[in-house]
Structures are given as C-alpha cells and as structure tokens.
Design a protein around this motif. Structure first.
Motif, PDB file in Angstrom:
ATOM      1  N   SER A 197      81.559  59.167   3.971  1.00 44.76           N
ATOM      2  CA  SER A 197      80.575  60.251   4.094  1.00 44.76           C
ATOM      3  C   SER A 197      81.272  61.525   4.549  1.00 44.76           C
ATOM      4  N   PHE A 198      80.590  62.650   4.365  1.00 45.43           N
ATOM      5  CA  PHE A 198      81.066  63.906   4.949  1.00 45.43           C
ATOM      6  C   PHE A 198      79.875  64.639   5.545  1.00 45.43           C
ATOM      7  N   HIS A 199      79.979  64.957   6.834  1.00 45.03           N
ATOM      8  CA  HIS A 199      78.869  65.643   7.494  1.00 45.03           C
ATOM      9  C   HIS A 199      79.295  66.941   8.172  1.00 45.03           C
ATOM     10  N   GLY A 200      80.580  67.301   8.094  1.00 44.64           N
ATOM     11  CA  GLY A 200      81.011  68.562   8.686  1.00 44.64           C
ATOM     12  C   GLY A 200      82.213  68.382   9.592  1.00 44.64           C
ATOM     13  N   ARG A 201      82.631  69.479  10.218  1.00 41.50           N
ATOM     14  CA  ARG A 201      83.892  69.471  10.969  1.00 41.50           C
ATOM     15  C   ARG A 201      83.745  69.859  12.438  1.00 41.50           C
ATOM     16  N   GLY A 228      78.913  63.678  -1.799  1.00 42.37           N
ATOM     17  CA  GLY A 228      79.587  64.741  -2.548  1.00 42.37           C
ATOM     18  C   GLY A 228      81.088  64.710  -2.338  1.00 42.37           C
ATOM     19  N   GLU A 229      81.519  64.999  -1.094  1.00 45.20           N
ATOM     20  CA  GLU A 229      82.961  65.019  -0.806  1.00 45.20           C
ATOM     21  C   GLU A 229      83.565  63.633  -1.036  1.00 45.20           C
ATOM     22  N   GLY A 230      82.753  62.606  -0.883  1.00 46.69           N
ATOM     23  CA  GLY A 230      83.228  61.226  -1.071  1.00 46.69           C
ATOM     24  C   GLY A 230      83.511  60.889  -2.531  1.00 46.69           C
ATOM     25  N   VAL A 239      68.410  62.246   6.274  1.00 46.68           N
ATOM     26  CA  VAL A 239      69.221  62.464   5.077  1.00 46.68           C
ATOM     27  C   VAL A 239      69.938  63.813   5.156  1.00 46.68           C
ATOM     28  N   ASP A 240      71.216  63.774   4.839  1.00 43.30           N
ATOM     29  CA  ASP A 240      72.033  64.988   4.788  1.00 43.30           C
ATOM     30  C   ASP A 240      71.974  65.502   3.356  1.00 43.30           C
ATOM     31  N   GLU A 241      71.140  66.528   3.161  1.00 34.61           N
ATOM     32  CA  GLU A 241      70.984  67.118   1.821  1.00 34.61           C
ATOM     33  C   GLU A 241      71.677  68.480   1.758  1.00 34.61           C
ATOM     34  N   VAL A 242      72.713  68.638   2.577  1.00 31.91           N
ATOM     35  CA  VAL A 242      73.438  69.912   2.603  1.00 31.91           C
ATOM     36  C   VAL A 242      74.007  70.223   1.212  1.00 31.91           C
ATOM     37  N   GLN A 243      74.523  69.196   0.548  1.00 27.73           N
ATOM     38  CA  GLN A 243      75.094  69.425  -0.790  1.00 27.73           C
ATOM     39  C   GLN A 243      74.093  69.097  -1.898  1.00 27.73           C
ATOM     40  N   THR A 244      73.269  68.089  -1.679  1.00 23.47           N
ATOM     41  CA  THR A 244      72.365  67.616  -2.746  1.00 23.47           C
ATOM     42  C   THR A 244      71.067  68.419  -2.832  1.00 23.47           C
ATOM     43  N   ALA A 273      71.763  73.297   3.818  1.00 26.38           N
ATOM     44  CA  ALA A 273      72.577  74.504   4.032  1.00 26.38           C
ATOM     45  C   ALA A 273      73.018  74.964   2.638  1.00 26.38           C
ATOM     46  N   LYS A 274      74.297  75.150   2.434  1.00 24.16           N
ATOM     47  CA  LYS A 274      74.882  75.506   1.145  1.00 24.16           C
ATOM     48  C   LYS A 274      73.962  76.341   0.240  1.00 24.16           C
ATOM     49  N   GLY A 275      73.238  75.709  -0.697  1.00 23.71           N
ATOM     50  CA  GLY A 275      72.455  76.454  -1.682  1.00 23.71           C
ATOM     51  C   GLY A 275      71.226  77.148  -1.130  1.00 23.71           C
ATOM     52  N   VAL A 318      72.358  59.365   6.164  1.00 22.47           N
ATOM     53  CA  VAL A 318      73.141  59.236   4.919  1.00 22.47           C
ATOM     54  C   VAL A 318      72.973  60.459   4.015  1.00 22.47           C
ATOM     55  N   GLU A 319      73.970  60.658   3.163  1.00 22.22           N
ATOM     56  CA  GLU A 319      73.815  61.591   2.051  1.00 22.22           C
ATOM     57  C   GLU A 319      73.163  60.811   0.899  1.00 22.22           C
ATOM     58  N   PRO A 320      72.149  61.363   0.240  1.00 21.04           N
ATOM     59  CA  PRO A 320      71.550  60.648  -0.894  1.00 21.04           C
ATOM     60  C   PRO A 320      72.569  60.390  -2.011  1.00 21.04           C
ATOM     61  N   ASN A 358      73.255  77.968  11.024  1.00 26.39           N
ATOM     62  CA  ASN A 358      74.052  78.872  10.180  1.00 26.39           C
ATOM     63  C   ASN A 358      74.939  78.153   9.188  1.00 26.39           C
ATOM     64  N   SER A 359      74.945  76.830   9.211  1.00 24.65           N
ATOM     65  CA  SER A 359      75.851  76.068   8.346  1.00 24.65           C
ATOM     66  C   SER A 359      75.345  74.638   8.244  1.00 24.65           C
ATOM     67  N   GLY A 360      75.997  73.877   7.368  1.00 24.32           N
ATOM     68  CA  GLY A 360      75.636  72.476   7.206  1.00 24.32           C
ATOM     69  C   GLY A 360      76.002  71.654   8.436  1.00 24.32           C
ATOM     70  N   ALA A 361      77.200  71.909   8.966  1.00 22.34           N
ATOM     71  CA  ALA A 361      77.623  71.149  10.149  1.00 22.34           C
ATOM     72  C   ALA A 361      76.635  71.373  11.296  1.00 22.34           C
ATOM     73  N   GLU A 362      76.206  72.608  11.458  1.00 20.84           N
ATOM     74  CA  GLU A 362      75.258  72.904  12.553  1.00 20.84           C
ATOM     75  C   GLU A 362      73.886  72.290  12.302  1.00 20.84           C
ATOM     76  N   ALA A 363      73.479  72.233  11.049  1.00 18.77           N
ATOM     77  CA  ALA A 363      72.209  71.563  10.738  1.00 18.77           C
ATOM     78  C   ALA A 363      72.324  70.091  11.119  1.00 18.77           C
ATOM     79  N   ASN A 364      73.493  69.508  10.823  1.00 23.94           N
ATOM     80  CA  ASN A 364      73.703  68.089  11.152  1.00 23.94           C
ATOM     81  C   ASN A 364      73.842  67.865  12.660  1.00 23.94           C
ATOM     82  N   GLU A 365      74.455  68.830  13.344  1.00 15.20           N
ATOM     83  CA  GLU A 365      74.496  68.742  14.812  1.00 15.20           C
ATOM     84  C   GLU A 365      73.083  68.651  15.359  1.00 15.20           C
TER      85      GLU A 365
HETATM   86  C1  LIG Z   1      76.935  66.581   2.716  1.00 11.66           C
HETATM   87  C2  LIG Z   1      77.548  67.659   3.553  1.00 11.66           C
HETATM   88  N1  LIG Z   1      77.178  67.785   4.830  1.00 11.66           N
HETATM   89  C3  LIG Z   1      77.678  68.749   5.614  1.00 11.66           C
HETATM   90  C4  LIG Z   1      78.618  69.639   5.142  1.00 11.66           C
HETATM   91  C5  LIG Z   1      79.174  70.688   6.047  1.00 11.66           C
HETATM   92  O1  LIG Z   1      78.633  71.938   5.732  1.00 11.66           O
HETATM   93  P1  LIG Z   1      79.301  73.280   6.289  1.00 11.66           P
HETATM   94  O2  LIG Z   1      80.641  73.406   5.648  1.00 11.66           O
HETATM   95  O3  LIG Z   1      78.335  74.359   5.884  1.00 11.66           O
HETATM   96  O4  LIG Z   1      79.399  73.145   7.772  1.00 11.66           O
HETATM   97  C6  LIG Z   1      79.042  69.541   3.817  1.00 11.66           C
HETATM   98  C7  LIG Z   1      80.067  70.465   3.286  1.00 11.66           C
HETATM   99  O5  LIG Z   1      80.743  70.188   2.319  1.00 11.66           O
HETATM  100  C8  LIG Z   1      78.491  68.530   2.997  1.00 11.66           C
HETATM  101  O6  LIG Z   1      78.861  68.374   1.718  1.00 11.66           O
END
Ligand SMILES: Cc1ncc(COP(=O)(O)O)c(C=O)c1O
Length: 392
Positions: free
Chosen positions: A126-130, A185-187, A213-218, A242-244, A180-182, A93-100
């Motif tokens: 890097s940013f992968h979620g909370r 984004g948050e960085g 690869v974390d393509e949640v943002q890219t 996730a996101k888009g 890695v994120e390609p 349901n979210s990027g963090a969960e996809a990364n989990e």
């Molecule tokens: C690269 C990346 N991974 C994971 C996340 C986390 O996604 P979500 O906020 O949908 O849990 C983000 C959110 O900014 C992100 O940019």
C-alpha cells in the motif's frame, strides 16, 4: 537545483504551460500528459472553469483562518457529502494529511471505545504518504527504511486477502479499523477481486470496525465513478481524498459518516490552510466541470478504449504480462524492470510513469479526445516495443 533538497530524481525537463491534455517545455516541445502530475490534473491543464474560479477568489479573499466561518468550504463539504453519502469533512492540504486525519480519527474512536492501544489493519504494497504515521501505514519498506522507529498500531495483511483479515479479527482484539486503497496505485495498479471491498465491509460491520478507504489516487472520477468504492455499492465509514480534488490546487479531505462523523471535535485536529476559500473554490469548480461534461462516463470510455488498443497491439507478446485498468488507472505490467521507458516516452512526447519496478502506469486526464487517445496508444506501443527490443 543546488538549493533544493534532493528528495526527487528529476528528469532534465521543465514545463512552461499546459493546455488541456498537452503540456509544453521550455523549448516549446509538446507532450501528451498521460500522468497528470500523478493523478492530479484530471481536467487537464488550464481548465477555464477552474482557472476562473481561482482568479475570482484570488481577487476577493484567498485565505481566512478556520477560526471563522468559511462559506466556500461549507459549500464544498455539502457537495462532497452529496456525492459520497458521507456526513462530515475535515479539509487538509495533501493526501498524506488527509490520511493522518483518518488515522487520528480511528485512534480517537478506539480510545472512546475503551481501547488504549487501538490497531488499524493495513495492507502490503500500500501507499498512504510520507509523514510518520502514513509511512508507518504504508506497505513498502523502501518508504520506511531509515525512519525508524515507526509508529506502532498497524497490523499488516496481504492486499486482496480477506481470509488474512479474518485471522487478524480472531487474534487481535485491539483492532478498530481497516484502511485500504480500493485499487493500489503506487503498488502497481493492483485491482482486487470485485467482491473484496464488499467482504471487508461485512467483516468491519461484524467486528464493529471502521472501514476506511484511501481514495487519494482513485477518487474524483478517475476510475469512472466519483469514488472507486462506489463500483461496489458499499459505504465506507471514512474516506480520504486529495490529488484530483483541486485539479492542481493543493487540497485534501477526510470524510466520515455515521459513528465516525462526530469523532474529531474542537481541539483534536486542525490545519492552518486546510479548506481555505481559494482551494475550496478550485475544488468546487473541479467538481462542477466533471459533472457538466459528464466526465465519469468519459473516463470509463477512454480507459476502455486505451486498454483495448494496447491489448490488441501486444496480443501474443509474452514480455507484456498483463494490461489492467479501471477507468483511467491503467497498468501495463512487463516481465522486467522498465524505468527507462519514462525517458523513451519523454523523447516521443509522452509523459508516463513506472511504478512497482515493472508496471508502466498511465493516469491520463478525463478529457482526452479521440485523436489524443490514438496518439497515446500508438506512441506508447512504439515506446514499449522499442524498450523491449533494446533491453533483451
Ligand atoms: C493512495 C495514496 N494515498 C496517499 C498519497 C499521498 O498523497 P500526497 O502526496 O498528496 O501526500 C498518495 C500519493 O501518491 C496515494 O497514491
């Protein structure tokens, strides 16, 4: 707002509706949305194809448990695999969960290979979620502070530094994956050298690691390819989205191929809502709209045009350190912390964001027309110029 937990620093504005690239507040004021809810509404607001898919599905069947067949989810998985050359998908349901899901997959894969303490290489900034696993993987102390003990099982290297990865390979025999994120984004919209992902792929092959690869943002066309790693013509073993993906409907995905494709089995992972009929239809409609309107090329064109415009305006302005982009991930790095620029943008009718303290970040929709591009460049230029002169 008394009853909403104060996890966000919110601006004093609320929006009532949106139309394409525009979004309107409660007073009727219009803003160009160059943030897209942080890289979510790539098709803009109220996209007819997505809205219709949601309406149709909402009047038929919104939810059905993953204990049953879900044809809409299956169709979406087939489509995502065609676009990415991956083989299987887990929907979240979210990027963090996809990364989990990706982190769990890598750990399970490690255990299956006989590693009782598998390690995943992750990067600084890097940013992968909370969630607990994803904030442990995240390379930002601000995100982690106060939530210790963090999860173990991560080794951290500087982003873009292939030699550091080789060193870990030499010294740590528990490594099972690199994540890695390609583009970070948050960085601060950090774009690595064009060879970076190719080199990571080579090391992962040599060491028999999973490349994740974390393509949640890219992902989803934002950088001018469906997925940013496709600029490198490599295939990861695991990719998260996730996101888009749902243009605003919450959906995430963890895709896998080859040796990673069958790692997660019944009972090892799950989600009540993940990939339900409603979100799956919204995501499928989003993908169709990107295809029908040839928005990958459009993203490249818009990104290049905006960046050229800004580069011209700030030619010789030493306070603007760098203007960088890949498609519609655009970062304008200043020589000073610049959070107040967001408020100046709001006043001027422009939604933008500042990340990594000094980087103005644009994540505009893939559907901007020529006039909107012009408005964005000229308004943003004025706002940055005003900020620089007031904050001397
Ligand atoms: C690269 C990346 N991974 C994971 C996340 C986390 O996604 P979500 O906020 O949908 O849990 C983000 C959110 O900014 C992100 O940019």
């Amino acid at each position: 707002m008394r009853n909403v937990m104060k996890t966000y620093g919110r601006k004093p504005v609320a929006f009532t509706h949106g139309e394409g690239a525009w979004i309107f507040d409660t007073s009727g004021k219009r803003y160009l949305d160059a943030l897209c809810g942080i890289a979510v509404t790539g098709l803009g607001h109220n996209h007819p194809r997505v809205t219709k898919a949601i309406q149709d599905q909402a009047s038929t069947l919104i939810h059905c448990s993953n204990l049953y067949q879900i044809p809409e989810q299956e169709a979406l998985a087939v489509k995502l695999c065609q676009l990415s050359k991956m083989e299987t998908v887990f929907f979240s349901n979210s990027g963090a969960e996809a990364n989990e899901a990706a982190i769990k997959l890598a750990r399970l894969y490690g255990h299956q290979k006989g590693l009782s303490e598998p390690v995943i290489i992750v990067t600084e900034q890097s940013f992968h979620g909370r969630t607990m696993a994803t904030l442990s993987a995240t390379g930002n102390r601000k995100v982690q502070a106060g939530f210790e003990p963090l999860l173990s099982g991560f080794a951290r290297v500087p982003f873009g530094d292939v030699e550091a990865v080789r060193q870990v390979a030499l010294n740590n025999k528990n490594v099972i994956a690199i994540f890695v994120e390609p583009i970070q984004g948050e960085g601060g919209v950090q774009i690595p050298s064009p060879q970076y992902l190719n080199e990571l792929r080579q090391i992962a092959d040599k060491e028999d690691w999973l490349m994740m690869v974390d393509e949640v943002q890219t992902g989803m066309g934002r950088t001018g390819a469906w997925f940013a790693h496709q600029h490198n013509e490599i295939l990861p073993d695991v990719m998260t989205l996730a996101k888009g993906l749902g243009n605003g409907i919450p959906i995430g995905a963890c895709l896998a191929r080859g040796k990673a494709a069958e790692t997660l089995t019944p009972g090892t992972h799950g989600s009540t809502f993940g990939g339900n009929p409603l979100v799956s239809r919204a995501a499928m409609a989003t993908i169709e709209a990107i295809e029908l309107d040839a928005l990958l090329d459009r993203a490249t064109f818009i990104g290049d045009t905006i960046t050229q415009g800004l580069t011209k305006r700030f030619d010789g302005v030493t306070s603007v350190i760098d203007i960088r982009h890949k498609g519609l991930m655009i970062g304008i790095e200043l020589d000073r912390a610049c959070a107040p620029i967001v408020d100046l943008g709001l006043e001027a009718g422009l939604l933008i964001n500042v990340t990594a303290d000094k980087v103005v970040r644009l994540l505009p929709p893939l559907i901007l027309d020529e006039k909107q591009i012009e408005f964005l460049v000229s308004t943003l230029s004025s706002v940055i110029t005003q900020f620089l002169s007031e904050s001397k």
